[in-house]
Scaffold this active site. Structure first.
Site: not given
Ligand code: IDP
Ligand code: MG
Length: 151
Positions: A9, A49, A113, A116, A127
């Protein structure tokens, strides 16, 4: 075979962590079948997304993923590969991710984070098709090291 889409990212690219993150995947023994640097536009971000549309963080997620270039990659392997990569990546929130995972070693904030990874083989296929044309993937190359990685 399973395939997982990986996105390094914008925060990780900006922080000079392309190499260290690719190394984590590479040194595990995983095999890349696609790799490129791209700028994600808004339409692509919304498509990738789509499952999160309407959630509180969705708009900030779109602006995050479009804020700078990303590295996208496809990793292919035997059944279980997608789940193994998710374990290597760690919990969504880096603050709660285990040490030794990519997010647990490099991050502290859920909104930054770093990486992905597809969450199922089905997501991996969906994807991969969003980010790569078939001719951009090298599906059938063999590595000399393969017999030393897998029995
Ligand atoms: P993942 O990346 O671990 O699969 P997902 O729940 O699919 O997590 O969420 C996609 C992305 O959305 C996350 O990687 C993160 O960048 C963002 N995200 C998810 N939950 C939150 C949140 O509560 N606050 C801010 N960003 C979030
Ligand atoms: Mg996810």
């Amino acid at each position: 075979m399973e395939r997982a889409l990986i996105i390094i990212k914008p925060d990780a690219v900006q922080r000079g962590l392309i190499g260290p993150i690719l190394t984590r995947l590479e040194q595990r023994g995983l095999k890349f079948v696609g790799l490129k640097l791209i700028q994600v536009d808004e339409a692509l971000a919304r498509r990738h997304y789509a499952e999160h549309e309407g959630k509180a963080f969705f708009e900030s997620l779109v602006s995050y993923i479009t804020s700078a270039p990303v590295v996208v990659a496809v990793v292919a392997g035997k059944p279980g590969t997608v789940e193994m990569i998710r374990t290597l990546v760690g919990a969504t929130n880096p603050a709660k991710a285990a040490p030794g995972t990519i997010r647990g070693d490099f991050g502290i904030d859920i909104g930054r984070n770093l990486i992905h990874a597809s969450d199922s083989p089905e997501s991996g296929e969906r994807e991969t098709a969003i980010f790569f044309k078939p001719e951009e993937l090298i599906a059938d190359w063999s590595r000399a090291v393969d017999p030393w990685v897998q029995e």
